[in-house]
Motif scaffolding. Structure first.
Motif, PDB file in Angstrom:
ATOM      1  N   UNK A 198       0.804  -1.230   0.000  1.00  0.00           N
ATOM      2  CA  UNK A 198       0.000   0.000   0.000  1.00  0.00           C
ATOM      3  C   UNK A 198       0.833   1.275   0.000  1.00  0.00           C
ATOM      4  N   UNK A 199       2.090   1.179   0.473  1.00  0.00           N
ATOM      5  CA  UNK A 199       2.893   2.398   0.593  1.00  0.00           C
ATOM      6  C   UNK A 199       4.054   2.453  -0.395  1.00  0.00           C
ATOM      7  N   UNK A 200       4.419   1.285  -0.945  1.00  0.00           N
ATOM      8  CA  UNK A 200       5.595   1.252  -1.816  1.00  0.00           C
ATOM      9  C   UNK A 200       6.897   1.231  -1.025  1.00  0.00           C
ATOM     10  N   UNK A 201       6.785   1.227   0.309  1.00  0.00           N
ATOM     11  CA  UNK A 201       8.003   1.161   1.137  1.00  0.00           C
ATOM     12  C   UNK A 201       8.577  -0.253   1.097  1.00  0.00           C
ATOM     13  N   UNK A 202       9.875  -0.370   1.364  1.00  0.00           N
ATOM     14  CA  UNK A 202      10.458  -1.692   1.588  1.00  0.00           C
ATOM     15  C   UNK A 202      10.916  -1.751   3.035  1.00  0.00           C
ATOM     16  N   UNK A 203      10.286  -2.622   3.803  1.00  0.00           N
ATOM     17  CA  UNK A 203      10.622  -2.744   5.226  1.00  0.00           C
ATOM     18  C   UNK A 203      11.651  -3.854   5.401  1.00  0.00           C
ATOM     19  N   UNK A 204      12.294  -3.894   6.563  1.00  0.00           N
ATOM     20  CA  UNK A 204      13.292  -4.945   6.812  1.00  0.00           C
ATOM     21  C   UNK A 204      12.574  -6.271   7.066  1.00  0.00           C
ATOM     22  N   UNK A 205      13.331  -7.359   7.104  1.00  0.00           N
ATOM     23  CA  UNK A 205      12.743  -8.693   7.306  1.00  0.00           C
ATOM     24  C   UNK A 205      12.469  -8.892   8.798  1.00  0.00           C
ATOM     25  N   UNK A 206      11.231  -8.612   9.202  1.00  0.00           N
ATOM     26  CA  UNK A 206      10.884  -8.677  10.625  1.00  0.00           C
ATOM     27  C   UNK A 206      11.014 -10.101  11.170  1.00  0.00           C
ATOM     28  N   UNK A 207      11.811 -10.238  12.232  1.00  0.00           N
ATOM     29  CA  UNK A 207      11.948 -11.555  12.868  1.00  0.00           C
ATOM     30  C   UNK A 207      11.104 -11.649  14.133  1.00  0.00           C
ATOM     31  N   UNK A 208      10.593 -10.492  14.577  1.00  0.00           N
ATOM     32  CA  UNK A 208       9.784 -10.501  15.795  1.00  0.00           C
ATOM     33  C   UNK A 208       8.911  -9.250  15.809  1.00  0.00           C
ATOM     34  N   UNK A 209       7.917  -9.272  16.715  1.00  0.00           N
ATOM     35  CA  UNK A 209       7.054  -8.098  16.859  1.00  0.00           C
ATOM     36  C   UNK A 209       7.872  -6.904  17.351  1.00  0.00           C
ATOM     37  N   UNK A 210       8.877  -7.180  18.182  1.00  0.00           N
ATOM     38  CA  UNK A 210       9.716  -6.079  18.696  1.00  0.00           C
ATOM     39  C   UNK A 210      10.440  -5.379  17.547  1.00  0.00           C
ATOM     40  N   UNK A 211      11.006  -6.167  16.637  1.00  0.00           N
ATOM     41  CA  UNK A 211      11.698  -5.563  15.488  1.00  0.00           C
ATOM     42  C   UNK A 211      10.737  -4.724  14.654  1.00  0.00           C
ATOM     43  N   UNK A 212       9.509  -5.256  14.482  1.00  0.00           N
ATOM     44  CA  UNK A 212       8.498  -4.521  13.708  1.00  0.00           C
ATOM     45  C   UNK A 212       8.176  -3.198  14.407  1.00  0.00           C
ATOM     46  N   UNK A 213       8.020  -3.267  15.732  1.00  0.00           N
ATOM     47  CA  UNK A 213       7.649  -2.066  16.487  1.00  0.00           C
ATOM     48  C   UNK A 213       8.739  -1.002  16.371  1.00  0.00           C
ATOM     49  N   UNK A 214       9.993  -1.405  16.459  1.00  0.00           N
ATOM     50  CA  UNK A 214      11.102  -0.443  16.357  1.00  0.00           C
ATOM     51  C   UNK A 214      11.066   0.244  14.991  1.00  0.00           C
ATOM     52  N   UNK A 215      10.894  -0.548  13.930  1.00  0.00           N
ATOM     53  CA  UNK A 215      10.914   0.038  12.588  1.00  0.00           C
ATOM     54  C   UNK A 215       9.696   0.942  12.366  1.00  0.00           C
ATOM     55  N   UNK A 216       8.536   0.503  12.836  1.00  0.00           N
ATOM     56  CA  UNK A 216       7.335   1.311  12.635  1.00  0.00           C
ATOM     57  C   UNK A 216       7.403   2.616  13.441  1.00  0.00           C
ATOM     58  N   UNK A 217       7.955   2.534  14.657  1.00  0.00           N
ATOM     59  CA  UNK A 217       8.115   3.761  15.464  1.00  0.00           C
ATOM     60  C   UNK A 217       9.025   4.758  14.756  1.00  0.00           C
ATOM     61  N   UNK A 218      10.116   4.215  14.196  1.00  0.00           N
ATOM     62  CA  UNK A 218      11.072   5.078  13.489  1.00  0.00           C
ATOM     63  C   UNK A 218      10.373   5.761  12.304  1.00  0.00           C
ATOM     64  N   UNK A 219       9.591   4.946  11.566  1.00  0.00           N
ATOM     65  CA  UNK A 219       8.864   5.499  10.409  1.00  0.00           C
ATOM     66  C   UNK A 219       7.904   6.601  10.835  1.00  0.00           C
ATOM     67  N   UNK A 220       7.216   6.360  11.964  1.00  0.00           N
ATOM     68  CA  UNK A 220       6.237   7.353  12.425  1.00  0.00           C
ATOM     69  C   UNK A 220       6.931   8.643  12.826  1.00  0.00           C
ATOM     70  N   UNK A 221       8.118   8.500  13.466  1.00  0.00           N
ATOM     71  CA  UNK A 221       8.882   9.709  13.845  1.00  0.00           C
ATOM     72  C   UNK A 221       9.287  10.491  12.594  1.00  0.00           C
TER      73      UNK A 221
END
Ligand SMILES: Nc1ncnc2c1ncn2[C@@H]1O[C@H](COP(=O)(O)OP(=O)(O)OP(=O)(O)O)[C@@H](O)[C@H]1O
Length: 288
Positions: A255-278
């Protein structure tokens, strides 16, 4: 020790072909996960690594499986067992002794080791799987997770290089399942090649180095976690096998065209999403 399938096909006695022209490398030291829908041939492929297919079941085979360069069909199950330790889906059926220590020592009975060496190896194997101190406990009184650990200790004691496990967490609660996979990852980090059949890929996100997808006896895909989940996401029949965390990630990417990292855990996802939101918030603040 690597395992190499070369145009491998297999049919049980009186059955149709259940594995069809499989060419696949399982690298030494990898954490390889075999997944796919019910009846895809996952267990049969895992049993072929251990030589149980075709040595135990018979049937028809084409092509070859090599374990450490040795053609499995030309070796014996006993010889292969020195390299490949197997824990079946029904691991309780593998437990035959009265006590925990006896169960683990059983695998060394024909090894020619003396008593003290056997005791030392049994203690080492039990410590490795987190069962130290339970040597004299009756096997029947253990929890499901402890029995699974015991079955792993019983194959580890003979020091195989490769461990094959069929749905090792299927009978366990989420905590027990996580504990078993943490143990397998620890063994992997110590150099063991791990091959697991697992249909719930959420359990192996942090650990898998290769994910193999079977469907109706065919190898559909083999790649790293990200490549394989992206492939499964594109296939209607396999999409349901994508763990919820990755369903969110792949949807976001679409939906965004972004390329996210290969999430290995919910914690990793949360860190990346928080960074994106900032980053987004800073962009909005600057443009205001
Ligand atoms: N001993 C056997 N004799 C004959 N056919 C068998 C035998 N074991 C399995 N099969 C058949 O082989 C095919 C593949 O089975 P297998 O258990 O390898 O698949 P699977 O992907 O592990 O399935 P599941 O997720 O349901 O455990 C199925 O059609 C199954 O019915």
């Amino acid at each position: 020790m690597a395992v190499n399938f070369e145009h491998f096909s297999y049919a049980y006695p009186n059955s149709d072909v259940v594995l069809d022209d499989i060419t696949l490398d399982i690298p030494r030291g990898s954490f390889t996960v075999i997944t796919g829908p019910s009846g895809a041939g996952k267990t049969s492929l895992a049993l072929a690594v251990a030589g149980v297919v075709p040595h135990y079941f018979g049937g028809r085979q084409g092509g070859s499986v090599q374990v450490g360069g040795v053609i499995a069909a030309q070796s014996s199950m006993g010889e292969l067992a020195k390299q490949v330790g197997t824990v079946l889906a029904d691991y309780e059926s593998q437990l035959v002794a009265l006590t925990v220590a006896e169960e683990v020592a059983f695998g060394l009975e024909t090894s020619g080791f003396g008593r003290s060496e056997i005791a030392e190896r049994v203690n080492q194997a039990l410590a490795l799987v987190g069962l130290a101190g339970l040597e004299e406990r009756e096997v029947a009184g253990l929890s499901g997770g402890q029995k699974q650990r015991l079955a792993i200790a019983a194959v580890l004691v003979t020091a195989p290089e490769i461990l094959v496990l069929d749905e090792p967490a299927s009978a366990l609660d989420p905590e027990g399942a996580a504990g078993i996979y943490e143990l397998l990852y620890k063994l992997n980090c110590q150099g063991k090649t791990i091959v697991v059949v697992e249909h719930q890929l959420a359990r192996v996100l942090p650990y898998a180095s290769q994910v193999v997808v079977l469907q109706a006896g065919h190898l559909q895909f083999a790649g790293d976690l990200g490549q394989t989940l992206a492939f499964m996401w594109e296939q209607p029949a396999l999409r349901l096998g994508v763990p919820p965390l990755w369903a969110i990630k792949l949807t976001l990417e679409e939906q965004t065209g972004l390329t996210l990292t290969a999430w290995k855990s919910e914690d990793e996802a949360a860190v990346e999403l928080n960074k994106l939101m900032r980053t987004c918030a800073e962009g909005v603040a600057k443009s205001a």
